[in-house]
Design an enzyme around this catalytic site. Structure first.
Site, mmCIF file in Angstrom:
data_model
loop_
_atom_site.group_PDB
_atom_site.id
_atom_site.type_symbol
_atom_site.label_atom_id
_atom_site.label_comp_id
_atom_site.label_asym_id
_atom_site.label_seq_id
_atom_site.Cartn_x
_atom_site.Cartn_y
_atom_site.Cartn_z
ATOM 1 N N ILE A 14 7.314 5.027 25.210
ATOM 2 C CA ILE A 14 7.953 4.088 24.279
ATOM 3 C C ILE A 14 6.958 2.974 23.985
ATOM 4 O O ILE A 14 6.737 2.083 24.792
ATOM 5 C CB ILE A 14 9.278 3.547 24.835
ATOM 6 C CG1 ILE A 14 10.274 4.703 24.966
ATOM 7 C CG2 ILE A 14 9.837 2.460 23.914
ATOM 8 C CD1 ILE A 14 11.659 4.315 25.398
ATOM 9 N N HIS A 15 6.343 3.090 22.820
ATOM 10 C CA HIS A 15 5.360 2.110 22.363
ATOM 11 C C HIS A 15 5.968 1.331 21.198
ATOM 12 O O HIS A 15 7.182 1.382 20.985
ATOM 13 C CB HIS A 15 4.047 2.813 21.986
ATOM 14 C CG HIS A 15 4.236 3.979 21.066
ATOM 15 N ND1 HIS A 15 4.201 3.864 19.699
ATOM 16 C CD2 HIS A 15 4.510 5.289 21.324
ATOM 17 C CE1 HIS A 15 4.418 5.051 19.151
ATOM 18 N NE2 HIS A 15 4.616 5.933 20.120
ATOM 19 N N ALA A 16 5.173 0.623 20.451
ATOM 20 C CA ALA A 16 5.676 -0.295 19.424
ATOM 21 C C ALA A 16 6.573 0.381 18.381
ATOM 22 O O ALA A 16 7.635 -0.139 18.050
ATOM 23 C CB ALA A 16 4.510 -0.996 18.730
#
Length: 88
Positions: A14-16
């Protein structure tokens, strides 16, 4: 309170981008929505910063919890959002 568990399939976790999409979807609901990291730390799904600070990685087992008047709809929407964006 309702909840579901899932495994992160996104190779980056879960990144930007997924955090932004999730926070946007979650903000449509009145229920309190939390993502529980494998470490047990909870983050508010309505907050991009909270989500990213959890450090969720590929193959992590997560739990999504919803508590409130529209918890069932919120969980269904969050799950659909994660699946649509190939996060889980």
């Amino acid at each position: 309170m309702k909840k579901f568990q899932a495994v992160i399939k996104d190779p980056v976790g879960i990144h930007a981008r997924p955090a932004s999409i999730l926070a946007s979807e979650a903000s449509k609901f009145k229920s309190e929505l939390k993502l529980v990291a494998p470490s047990g730390v909870e983050g508010n799904i309505k907050s991009i910063i909270n989500l990213m600070s959890l450090g969720i990685r590929h193959n992590d087992n997560i739990t999504i919890k919803a508590d409130g008047a529209d918890e069932e709809e919120a969980l269904a929407a969050i799950k659909a959002c994660l699946e649509k964006n190939k996060v889980i």
